[in-house]
Enzyme design. Structure first.
Site, PDB file in Angstrom:
ATOM      1  N   ARG A   6       7.827   3.889  -5.291  1.00 40.50           N
ATOM      2  CA  ARG A   6       7.980   2.949  -3.808  1.00 40.50           C
ATOM      3  C   ARG A   6       6.926   1.888  -3.987  1.00 40.50           C
ATOM      4  O   ARG A   6       7.296   0.757  -3.512  1.00 40.50           O
ATOM      5  CB  ARG A   6       7.872   3.897  -2.530  1.00 40.50           C
ATOM      6  CG  ARG A   6       8.168   2.822  -1.396  1.00 40.50           C
ATOM      7  CD  ARG A   6       8.177   3.709  -0.171  1.00 40.50           C
ATOM      8  NE  ARG A   6       6.899   4.206   0.287  1.00 40.50           N
ATOM      9  CZ  ARG A   6       6.871   5.024   1.376  1.00 40.50           C
ATOM     10  NH1 ARG A   6       7.518   5.262   2.286  1.00 40.50           N
ATOM     11  NH2 ARG A   6       5.366   5.466   1.430  1.00 40.50           N
ATOM     12  N   HIS A  46      -1.051 -21.033   0.315  1.00 42.61           N
ATOM     13  CA  HIS A  46       0.271 -20.009   0.512  1.00 42.61           C
ATOM     14  C   HIS A  46       0.715 -19.942  -0.967  1.00 42.61           C
ATOM     15  O   HIS A  46       1.399 -18.750  -1.018  1.00 42.61           O
ATOM     16  CB  HIS A  46       1.175 -20.679   1.540  1.00 42.61           C
ATOM     17  CG  HIS A  46       0.473 -20.509   2.861  1.00 42.61           C
ATOM     18  ND1 HIS A  46      -0.613 -21.321   3.401  1.00 42.61           N
ATOM     19  CD2 HIS A  46       1.103 -19.892   3.940  1.00 42.61           C
ATOM     20  CE1 HIS A  46      -0.725 -21.096   4.584  1.00 42.61           C
ATOM     21  NE2 HIS A  46       0.321 -20.197   4.929  1.00 42.61           N
ATOM     22  N   LEU A  97      11.221   1.158   6.812  1.00 41.13           N
ATOM     23  CA  LEU A  97      10.583   1.909   5.655  1.00 41.13           C
ATOM     24  C   LEU A  97      11.187   3.033   5.050  1.00 41.13           C
ATOM     25  O   LEU A  97      11.327   3.842   6.013  1.00 41.13           O
ATOM     26  CB  LEU A  97       9.069   1.805   5.977  1.00 41.13           C
ATOM     27  CG  LEU A  97       8.223   2.438   4.627  1.00 41.13           C
ATOM     28  CD1 LEU A  97       8.030   1.251   3.380  1.00 41.13           C
ATOM     29  CD2 LEU A  97       7.029   2.924   4.743  1.00 41.13           C
ATOM     30  N   GLU A 142      12.831   2.633  13.379  1.00 43.56           N
ATOM     31  CA  GLU A 142      11.599   3.627  13.279  1.00 43.56           C
ATOM     32  C   GLU A 142      10.728   3.615  14.075  1.00 43.56           C
ATOM     33  O   GLU A 142      10.920   2.955  15.322  1.00 43.56           O
ATOM     34  CB  GLU A 142      11.139   3.339  11.774  1.00 43.56           C
ATOM     35  CG  GLU A 142      10.723   2.030  11.603  1.00 43.56           C
ATOM     36  CD  GLU A 142      10.166   1.596  10.264  1.00 43.56           C
ATOM     37  OE1 GLU A 142       9.992   2.667   9.390  1.00 43.56           O
ATOM     38  OE2 GLU A 142       9.903   0.591   9.984  1.00 43.56           O
ATOM     39  N   TYR A 179       0.840  -1.279  -0.034  1.00 39.78           N
ATOM     40  CA  TYR A 179       0.070  -0.034   0.031  1.00 39.78           C
ATOM     41  C   TYR A 179       0.817   1.026   0.102  1.00 39.78           C
ATOM     42  O   TYR A 179       1.976   1.268   0.038  1.00 39.78           O
ATOM     43  CB  TYR A 179      -1.109  -0.071   1.253  1.00 39.78           C
ATOM     44  CG  TYR A 179      -0.391   0.238   2.645  1.00 39.78           C
ATOM     45  CD1 TYR A 179       0.439  -0.511   3.107  1.00 39.78           C
ATOM     46  CD2 TYR A 179      -0.391   1.393   3.033  1.00 39.78           C
ATOM     47  CE1 TYR A 179       0.980   0.084   4.554  1.00 39.78           C
ATOM     48  CE2 TYR A 179       0.025   1.798   4.505  1.00 39.78           C
ATOM     49  CZ  TYR A 179       1.021   0.989   4.949  1.00 39.78           C
ATOM     50  OH  TYR A 179       1.510   1.184   6.051  1.00 39.78           O
ATOM     51  N   LYS A 185       6.232  -1.952   1.998  1.00 39.63           N
ATOM     52  CA  LYS A 185       5.163  -1.274   2.589  1.00 39.63           C
ATOM     53  C   LYS A 185       4.096  -2.313   2.528  1.00 39.63           C
ATOM     54  O   LYS A 185       3.255  -2.111   1.409  1.00 39.63           O
ATOM     55  CB  LYS A 185       4.876   0.212   1.894  1.00 39.63           C
ATOM     56  CG  LYS A 185       3.897   0.911   2.718  1.00 39.63           C
ATOM     57  CD  LYS A 185       4.286   2.320   2.466  1.00 39.63           C
ATOM     58  CE  LYS A 185       3.321   3.306   3.048  1.00 39.63           C
ATOM     59  NZ  LYS A 185       3.394   3.294   4.522  1.00 39.63           N
TER      60      LYS A 185
END
Ligand code: PDD
Length: 290
Positions: free
Chosen positions: A53, A103, A204, A180, A34, A148
């Site tokens: 990205r 999976h 990220l 982060e 996302y 992300k």
């Protein structure tokens, strides 16, 4: 009430009319990626960088991107035509809805594309002027934080710790170093030098982080990208959070203790001003989303 128009697999339609299969791998496995893009007066802030990205995230999870960056920009522009003002665009692409749960990644499955717009919740005047509280915790997430991913359970569990402590963020430490925060990047300032954790798979690489490094270079602010030890965080003059929605925010208490003198510092005020100038230039140069 006017409907909240969203994008679903190439169509614009009211958000409440969008229905997603329970077999969608985004629902079953969190198998998707996302982006969140801030929009000021109809202009996306670093829209192309966000879609670049998105491409890198999709490459990492072996997901075919249904659109080029130009197509994404055009699709987002069409959606934003229904949402004037300051907004945040949420873009999610999942691996799609197969016939059964397995999976293994199915071949030739059409990805599910979803975009919605919500009013941008920019930091309050109080948060900008007085800073915010954070707590610290061990970084218990996986080793591919550069993706992300919509699989955000680790981030959610981390964020909940600060929410329950009445704080704005949880700053994460791995092997004695700052990585982060649950949904933001972290900068530390010591003796006038801004320190940014390395751009590796443990964080990220924020679009805001990247912009801050560029604004620092342009504004003659000394910034070093290198591992930041826990001791440096705890003895910092200033600590900042950055993200597309938080912009740049000063952290003024950490685990209940003041950071520096407990007020947003001079380096923060400088970076905050540079960031606001950048936003103002964006409005002047691109009055509409493009
Ligand atoms: N979060 N690190 C993490 C784990 C994040 O989730 C985010 C952003 C950032 C900052 O990235 P950027 O500057 O590109 O927004 C760093 C978004 C806003 C979210 O999940 O809502």
């Amino acid at each position: 009430m006017t409907p909240n128009i969203a994008h679903f697999n190439g169509e614009l339609l009211p958000l409440e009319r969008i229905a997603i299969s329970p077999l969608d791998r985004g629902f079953i496995f969190g198998d998707g990626v996302y982006e969140v893009i801030p929009v000021y007066g109809g202009a996306m802030l670093r829209g192309r960088e966000h879609f670049e990205r998105l491409q890198r995230s999709m490459d990492e999870i072996k997901l075919r991107n249904p659109h080029t960056v130009d197509e994404w920009m055009a699709l987002t522009g069409k959606l934003l035509a229904h949402h004037p003002g300051n907004q945040s665009v949420y873009i999610q692409v999942t691996r799609g809805a197969p016939q059964k749960r397995d999976h293994v990644m199915p071949k030739d499955l059409a990805p599910t594309v979803f975009m919605m717009v919500q009013p941008l919740a920019s930091p309050s005047k109080d948060a900008i002027e007085n800073g915010v509280a954070c707590i610290t915790h061990e970084d218990f997430r996986w080793a591919k934080c550069h993706i992300k991913s919509t699989s955000l359970l680790g981030n959610i569990l981390a964020r909940q710790l600060s929410a329950e402590a009445g704080a704005t963020e949880t700053i994460l430490l791995r092997d004695g170093h700052v990585t982060e925060a649950s949904s933001s990047n972290v900068f530390v300032v010591k003796d006038g030098v801004v320190l940014a954790p390395p751009q590796d798979h443990l964080i990220l690489l924020g679009i805001t982080y990247d912009l801050v490094t560029k604004l620092a270079a342009e504004g003659a602010v000394r910034l070093e990208i290198r591992p930041v030890a826990e001791a440096e965080l705890r003895s910092a003059d200033e600590v900042w959070l950055t993200s597309s929605t938080k912009e740049v925010l000063a952290v003024t208490t950490l685990d209940g203790k003041p950071v520096g003198n407990g007020k947003p510092g001079p380096a923060f005020r400088r970076m905050h001003a540079l960031y606001q100038e950048y936003k103002a230039r964006l409005r002047e140069s691109r009055p509409v989303a493009a």
